[in-house]
Design a protein around this motif. Structure first.
Motif, PDB file in Angstrom:
ATOM      1  N   THR A 311      45.826 -18.877  50.897  1.00  0.00           N
ATOM      2  CA  THR A 311      46.652 -17.677  50.674  1.00  0.00           C
ATOM      3  C   THR A 311      46.570 -17.280  49.216  1.00  0.00           C
ATOM      4  N   TRP A 312      46.387 -15.960  48.977  1.00  0.00           N
ATOM      5  CA  TRP A 312      46.365 -15.431  47.605  1.00  0.00           C
ATOM      6  C   TRP A 312      47.548 -14.471  47.449  1.00  0.00           C
ATOM      7  N   THR A 313      48.315 -14.712  46.401  1.00  0.00           N
ATOM      8  CA  THR A 313      49.446 -13.834  46.077  1.00  0.00           C
ATOM      9  C   THR A 313      49.148 -13.171  44.742  1.00  0.00           C
ATOM     10  N   SER A 314      48.983 -11.846  44.728  1.00  0.00           N
ATOM     11  CA  SER A 314      48.629 -11.116  43.513  1.00  0.00           C
ATOM     12  C   SER A 314      49.841 -10.950  42.603  1.00  0.00           C
ATOM     13  N   VAL A 315      49.580 -11.043  41.280  1.00  0.00           N
ATOM     14  CA  VAL A 315      50.617 -10.847  40.262  1.00  0.00           C
ATOM     15  C   VAL A 315      50.196  -9.731  39.311  1.00  0.00           C
ATOM     16  N   ASN A 316      48.953  -9.836  38.720  1.00  0.00           N
ATOM     17  CA  ASN A 316      48.409  -8.818  37.822  1.00  0.00           C
ATOM     18  C   ASN A 316      49.337  -8.540  36.643  1.00  0.00           C
ATOM     19  N   ALA A 317      49.692  -9.604  35.949  1.00  0.00           N
ATOM     20  CA  ALA A 317      50.614  -9.477  34.819  1.00  0.00           C
ATOM     21  C   ALA A 317      49.838  -9.682  33.524  1.00  0.00           C
ATOM     22  N   PRO A 318      49.633  -8.599  32.703  1.00  0.00           N
ATOM     23  CA  PRO A 318      48.932  -8.762  31.423  1.00  0.00           C
ATOM     24  C   PRO A 318      49.871  -9.317  30.358  1.00  0.00           C
ATOM     25  N   SER A 319      49.288  -9.568  29.182  1.00  0.00           N
ATOM     26  CA  SER A 319      50.049  -9.994  27.992  1.00  0.00           C
ATOM     27  C   SER A 319      50.890 -11.232  28.256  1.00  0.00           C
ATOM     28  N   GLN A 320      50.310 -12.218  28.943  1.00  0.00           N
ATOM     29  CA  GLN A 320      50.993 -13.470  29.210  1.00  0.00           C
ATOM     30  C   GLN A 320      50.792 -14.431  28.039  1.00  0.00           C
ATOM     31  N   PRO A 321      51.752 -15.334  27.824  1.00  0.00           N
ATOM     32  CA  PRO A 321      51.561 -16.341  26.771  1.00  0.00           C
ATOM     33  C   PRO A 321      50.455 -17.321  27.164  1.00  0.00           C
ATOM     34  N   TYR A 322      49.982 -18.028  26.172  1.00  0.00           N
ATOM     35  CA  TYR A 322      48.919 -19.016  26.429  1.00  0.00           C
ATOM     36  C   TYR A 322      49.390 -20.004  27.498  1.00  0.00           C
ATOM     37  N   PRO A 323      48.611 -20.208  28.572  1.00  0.00           N
ATOM     38  CA  PRO A 323      49.063 -21.070  29.680  1.00  0.00           C
ATOM     39  C   PRO A 323      49.243 -22.514  29.271  1.00  0.00           C
ATOM     40  N   GLY A 324      48.672 -22.933  28.166  1.00  0.00           N
ATOM     41  CA  GLY A 324      48.857 -24.290  27.702  1.00  0.00           C
ATOM     42  C   GLY A 324      48.055 -25.292  28.505  1.00  0.00           C
ATOM     43  N   THR A 325      48.440 -26.548  28.376  1.00  0.00           N
ATOM     44  CA  THR A 325      47.727 -27.659  29.026  1.00  0.00           C
ATOM     45  C   THR A 325      48.708 -28.469  29.851  1.00  0.00           C
ATOM     46  N   ALA A 326      49.490 -27.785  30.678  1.00  0.00           N
ATOM     47  CA  ALA A 326      50.472 -28.477  31.493  1.00  0.00           C
ATOM     48  C   ALA A 326      49.780 -29.479  32.402  1.00  0.00           C
ATOM     49  N   ALA A 327      50.570 -30.498  32.831  1.00  0.00           N
ATOM     50  CA  ALA A 327      50.013 -31.528  33.701  1.00  0.00           C
ATOM     51  C   ALA A 327      49.465 -30.896  34.970  1.00  0.00           C
ATOM     52  N   GLY A 328      48.275 -31.349  35.360  1.00  0.00           N
ATOM     53  CA  GLY A 328      47.669 -30.845  36.578  1.00  0.00           C
ATOM     54  C   GLY A 328      46.907 -29.559  36.395  1.00  0.00           C
ATOM     55  N   SER A 329      46.881 -28.992  35.176  1.00  0.00           N
ATOM     56  CA  SER A 329      46.175 -27.747  34.937  1.00  0.00           C
ATOM     57  C   SER A 329      44.697 -28.019  34.661  1.00  0.00           C
ATOM     58  N   ALA A 330      43.886 -26.982  34.860  1.00  0.00           N
ATOM     59  CA  ALA A 330      42.433 -27.135  34.688  1.00  0.00           C
ATOM     60  C   ALA A 330      41.876 -25.941  33.949  1.00  0.00           C
ATOM     61  N   THR A 331      41.036 -26.223  32.982  1.00  0.00           N
ATOM     62  CA  THR A 331      40.291 -25.173  32.303  1.00  0.00           C
ATOM     63  C   THR A 331      38.913 -25.096  32.956  1.00  0.00           C
ATOM     64  N   ILE A 332      38.596 -23.924  33.495  1.00  0.00           N
ATOM     65  CA  ILE A 332      37.316 -23.758  34.190  1.00  0.00           C
ATOM     66  C   ILE A 332      36.182 -23.873  33.186  1.00  0.00           C
ATOM     67  N   ALA A 333      35.074 -24.416  33.648  1.00  0.00           N
ATOM     68  CA  ALA A 333      33.919 -24.637  32.782  1.00  0.00           C
ATOM     69  C   ALA A 333      33.508 -23.349  32.097  1.00  0.00           C
TER      70      ALA A 333
END
Length: 542
Positions: A311-333
């Protein structure tokens, strides 16, 4: 009748009575002398009579024998004639017997031929009988085949009926499928986030920002694809910065290690990327729900769509803060460039930077120059129809040495056949690692003259001389600053004594003359210079 023995005894006694010397003492039975007449006369007369009688008897017998002999001779002649006639008759009989035997042999041969013919007739009759039996069997087989064909035709008819029923069922199902497709098309007009998302466009900002595209909820092995178009400029004077396609792919993992993100992926682009970083941030404690963020450059015009399992839920929210490195997060190659959208101005036949070499209409590269750049640049050729370990050739440059060589098919072994060593702009040396062979050019005798053409080679052969000849001045001599080695061969014929003269530009610096003995080989070996002079020496055969 006086017998032969009686007559011979009487004759013997007569010899005793008279031995030719009746008066001597050696004639005791003689008819003269004392006691001779009285004692010997009667016996002598009697013996004379006996002898005479014997002679008469002998004569009579001889006459009789002569008659008998004549009769015998006549009988013998008659017998001989009879024998001859018998022999002739016998010969005739034998000839007749031979003819009879020949006739008998011919009769026997005819009988044998008749027997053979009868045997062949019997064999033919047997073959006809077998053929008749085979024909009968074939007829039976044909009848059986006809029966099988009838059965097959019946089965085909049944299958045709079934096919018609199936076709009717297929038509019915096709109608249902069309209705379902029409319904699906109608349903597709309404966005369903569980299978395919609609397109989204984000407003352009003058500063770089993070954009939260949406949230992906999935299961193990579900996959996500986000397609983006756009660039980081829209000015008319920056055509290469305004276009590009970016692909973000991700896979939901099996959650086997909580120390690592449960999602993995990468982003790639063709042309200019619409983003320069992608992060998947775990939403709460659920290891299968992730918020998707992209970092876009300033002035990036971004349009995207989403395809996923889950399931995909769209948000489309610009100007977001840096997502950081929360536990379980992944930076795509980091992004992988897939290439560049080509324009006509990005191809060239010249060695122009950041352009592609063009191919001509025949498929060959049309570039005027090819450049390999690197610490040890090389070119390799692979001959597809060569034998084992004969496919691969190469040319490489390393340490100021240009090498040409060959390699085995795996590239693990090889050898150079030519190396050119340079020192600045000067070629210091050229080394061949294999035998160098030259073609021999056969010179034609034109009106008694042989003219070497230096453009054709270095080795020339005038062949066998049958008369005096001349080696004319060389033609097409080297350009200024160059020199060419030259070797010219000729051979004396069986007579020998054929002289070889030289043109005015041919100068004998060795001072030797050719060997004109029959069958001898001679060479004029030297060098040709740009002024046309051929300086040579004679190398003559022994």
């Amino acid at each position: 009748m006086t017998t032969l023995a009686t007559m011979l005894a009487a004759a013997q006694r007569l010899l005793n009575y008279y031995n030719g010397d009746e008066k001597t003492a050696q004639n005791p039975g003689g008819l003269t002398g004392v006691g001779g007449m009285a004692d010997n006369w009667d016996p002598c007369i009697q013996d004379i009579g006996t002898v005479a009688n014997g002679v008469g008897t002998a004569m009579t017998a001889a006459s009789t024998s002569e008659g008998n002999a004549a009769e015998s001779a006549s009988a013998a002649a008659n017998s001989a004639q009879s024998a001859q006639q018998n022999a002739q008759a016998t010969a005739a009989d034998r000839q007749a017997t031979g003819q009879d035997r020949q006739a008998t042999g011919a009769d026997r041969q005819a009988v044998a031929q008749d027997k053979t013919a009868v045997h062949q007739d019997r064999l033919a009759a047997d073959a006809d009988a077998q053929a008749t039996a085979a024909d009968r069997q074939a007829v039976a087989t044909d009848r059986d085949a006809v029966h099988q064909d009838r059965l097959a035709a019946d089965a085909a008819a049944q299958a045709t009926a079934q096919d018609r029923q199936a076709t009717a069922a297929d038509r019915q199902q096709t109608g249902l499928d069309r209705q379902a497709a029409q319904q699906a098309a109608a349903n597709a007009q309404t966005w369903d986030p569980t299978n395919y998302s609609r397109r989204f466009s984000l407003p352009i900002l003058s500063v770089a920002d993070w954009v939260k595209l949406g949230t992906w909820t999935a299961q193990v092995a579900d996959r996500l694809l986000i397609e983006m178009t756009g660039g980081y400029a829209y000015s008319i004077d920056q055509p290469t910065s305004t276009g590009g396609v970016t692909f973000i792919t991700a896979t939901m993992l099996a959650d086997t290690n909580a120390a690592f993100p449960n999602v993995a992926g990468q982003y790639s682009y063709l042309g200019n990327s619409a983003c320069n970083a992608v992060k998947f941030v775990q939403s709460g404690s659920n290891r299968f729900v992730y918020d998707v963020f992209v970092s876009r450059p300033a002035y990036t015009n971004m349009t995207y769509r989403v395809m996923c399992a889950g399931t995909w839920t769209s948000v489309n929210a610009p100007s977001q803060p840096y997502p950081g490195t929360a536990a379980g997060s992944a930076t795509i190659a980091d992004g992988n460039p897939l290439g560049t959208i080509l324009t006509g101005s990005w191809t060239s036949t010249n060695a122009v930077g950041n352009t592609l070499a063009m191919r001509d209409s025949g498929g060959s590269l049309a570039a005027l120059a090819y450049t390999a750049v690197g610490a040890g640049p090389s070119y390799y050729w692979w001959e597809t129809d060569a034998a084992l370990n004969n496919h691969q050739w190469y040319a490489s440059v390393d340490g100021g040495v240009l090498s040409f060589g060959v390699l085995n098919d795996t590239g693990t072994a090889g050898a150079n056949w030519l190396q050119v060593v340079r020192s600045g702009v000067t070629v210091a040396s050229i080394q061949f690692s294999a035998a160098v062979q030259q073609n021999v050019v056969t010179l034609a005798n034109v009106s008694g003259a042989f003219t070497p053409n230096c453009q054709l080679g270095n080795e020339f052969d005038c062949g066998t001389l049958g008369a005096a000849a001349t080696i004319a001045n060389p033609t097409n001599v080297p350009a200024v600053g160059r020199v060419q080695p030259l070797s010219i061969k000729w051979t004396q014929d069986g007579a020998g004594g054929r002289t070889m003269s030289f043109g005015v530009n041919c100068i004998n610096v060795g001072g030797t003359s050719a060997n004109t003995a029959p069958g001898k080989v001679n060479f004029a070996v030297g060098k040709v210079y740009p002024d046309g002079k051929f300086y040579y020496s004679i190398v003559k055969g022994a």
